[in-house]
Design a protein around this motif. Structure first.
Motif, PDB file in Angstrom:
ATOM      1  N   GLU A  17     112.243  84.351  73.836  1.00 20.17           N
ATOM      2  CA  GLU A  17     111.970  85.379  74.843  1.00 20.17           C
ATOM      3  C   GLU A  17     112.815  86.628  74.605  1.00 20.17           C
ATOM      4  OE1 GLU A  17     112.693  83.360  78.522  1.00 20.17           O
ATOM      5  OE2 GLU A  17     110.833  82.194  78.396  1.00 20.17           O
ATOM      6  N   GLU A  18     114.090  86.424  74.295  1.00 20.42           N
ATOM      7  CA  GLU A  18     115.010  87.553  74.118  1.00 20.42           C
ATOM      8  C   GLU A  18     114.760  88.316  72.819  1.00 20.42           C
ATOM      9  OE1 GLU A  18     118.570  87.971  75.631  1.00 20.42           O
ATOM     10  OE2 GLU A  18     118.222  86.597  77.290  1.00 20.42           O
ATOM     11  N   SER A  19     114.306  87.610  71.782  1.00 22.53           N
ATOM     12  CA  SER A  19     114.145  88.246  70.475  1.00 22.53           C
ATOM     13  C   SER A  19     112.718  88.711  70.188  1.00 22.53           C
ATOM     14  CB  SER A  19     114.570  87.275  69.366  1.00 22.53           C
ATOM     15  OG  SER A  19     113.674  86.179  69.293  1.00 22.53           O
ATOM     16  N   GLY A  20     111.756  88.073  70.831  1.00 25.41           N
ATOM     17  CA  GLY A  20     110.364  88.375  70.515  1.00 25.41           C
ATOM     18  C   GLY A  20     109.842  87.587  69.319  1.00 25.41           C
ATOM     19  N   ASN A  36     112.244  81.038  54.117  1.00 27.45           N
ATOM     20  CA  ASN A  36     112.274  82.498  54.118  1.00 27.45           C
ATOM     21  C   ASN A  36     112.004  83.010  55.520  1.00 27.45           C
ATOM     22  OD1 ASN A  36     112.659  82.705  51.305  1.00 27.45           O
ATOM     23  ND2 ASN A  36     110.477  82.367  50.983  1.00 27.45           N
ATOM     24  N   VAL A  37     112.740  84.037  55.893  1.00 26.46           N
ATOM     25  CA  VAL A  37     112.573  84.625  57.226  1.00 26.46           C
ATOM     26  C   VAL A  37     112.198  86.084  57.051  1.00 26.46           C
ATOM     27  CG1 VAL A  37     113.712  85.114  59.421  1.00 26.46           C
ATOM     28  CG2 VAL A  37     114.292  83.049  58.162  1.00 26.46           C
ATOM     29  N   THR A  43     116.060  90.497  61.921  1.00 17.35           N
ATOM     30  CA  THR A  43     116.692  91.595  62.663  1.00 17.35           C
ATOM     31  C   THR A  43     116.616  91.349  64.157  1.00 17.35           C
ATOM     32  OG1 THR A  43     116.147  93.134  60.891  1.00 17.35           O
ATOM     33  CG2 THR A  43     116.659  94.094  63.032  1.00 17.35           C
ATOM     34  N   ALA A  44     115.460  90.920  64.640  1.00 20.65           N
ATOM     35  CA  ALA A  44     115.289  90.659  66.074  1.00 20.65           C
ATOM     36  C   ALA A  44     116.202  89.528  66.545  1.00 20.65           C
ATOM     37  CB  ALA A  44     113.825  90.330  66.374  1.00 20.65           C
ATOM     38  N   LEU A  45     116.328  88.472  65.750  1.00 23.36           N
ATOM     39  CA  LEU A  45     117.213  87.365  66.117  1.00 23.36           C
ATOM     40  C   LEU A  45     118.668  87.811  66.133  1.00 23.36           C
ATOM     41  CD1 LEU A  45     115.498  84.513  64.090  1.00 23.36           C
ATOM     42  CD2 LEU A  45     115.626  84.685  66.588  1.00 23.36           C
ATOM     43  N   ALA A  46     119.063  88.561  65.122  1.00 23.63           N
ATOM     44  CA  ALA A  46     120.444  89.043  65.062  1.00 23.63           C
ATOM     45  C   ALA A  46     120.754  89.937  66.261  1.00 23.63           C
ATOM     46  CB  ALA A  46     120.682  89.795  63.755  1.00 23.63           C
ATOM     47  N   GLU A  47     119.833  90.830  66.603  1.00 23.53           N
ATOM     48  CA  GLU A  47     120.059  91.710  67.751  1.00 23.53           C
ATOM     49  C   GLU A  47     120.148  90.923  69.050  1.00 23.53           C
ATOM     50  OE1 GLU A  47     117.005  94.699  67.614  1.00 23.53           O
ATOM     51  OE2 GLU A  47     117.942  95.720  65.916  1.00 23.53           O
ATOM     52  N   ALA A  52     125.397  90.348  63.195  1.00 25.61           N
ATOM     53  CA  ALA A  52     124.817  90.910  61.984  1.00 25.61           C
ATOM     54  C   ALA A  52     123.885  89.856  61.390  1.00 25.61           C
ATOM     55  CB  ALA A  52     125.915  91.270  60.995  1.00 25.61           C
ATOM     56  N   ILE A  53     122.990  90.263  60.527  1.00 20.75           N
ATOM     57  CA  ILE A  53     122.043  89.319  59.921  1.00 20.75           C
ATOM     58  C   ILE A  53     122.740  88.359  58.966  1.00 20.75           C
ATOM     59  CG2 ILE A  53     120.059  89.114  58.368  1.00 20.75           C
ATOM     60  CD1 ILE A  53     119.019  91.720  59.556  1.00 20.75           C
TER      61      ILE A  53
END
Length: 78
Positions: A17-20, A36-37, A43-47, A52-53
Motif C-alpha cells: 500500500e505504501e509503495s504502490g 530481478n526487480v 525505487t518505490a520500495l526504498a522510498e 537507499a536502494i
C-alpha cells in the motif's frame, strides 16, 4: 520486515500500500522467487522504507572469510 524508523513492522500488505508495488511482487522478492526487480519497484520500495536502494538489494556478506575478496600481496620477482 522491520523498519526501525517507522517504529513498527511492515506487513507485505502495508508495504504494498505504501509503495504502490503489488503484494505478489513483494512476496516474490522476500522469498527469493524473483531475482530481478524493476528499477521503478526498487525505487518505490526504498522510498516507502526510507532507505537507499543498495542496502535493500545488496548481496549478503559471505560468512566464510576465505570467500571474501582480498587484495593480493604484491610479489617481487627480483
Amino acid at each position: 520486515m522491520h523498519f526501525p524508523g517507522r517504529g513498527k513492522p511492515y506487513s507485505v500488505r502495508t508495504l504494498a500500500e505504501e509503495s504502490g508495488v503489488s503484494a505478489g511482487v513483494i512476496d516474490k522478492i522476500i522469498t527469493g522467487k524473483q531475482g530481478n526487480v524493476d528499477v521503478d519497484d526498487a525505487t518505490a520500495l526504498a522510498e516507502a522504507l526510507g532507505s537507499a536502494i543498495f542496502p535493500l538489494f545488496a548481496p549478503p556478506a559471505s560468512p566464510n572469510p576465505s570467500r571474501t575478496s582480498r587484495i593480493p600481496n604484491p610479489t617481487s620477482e627480483e
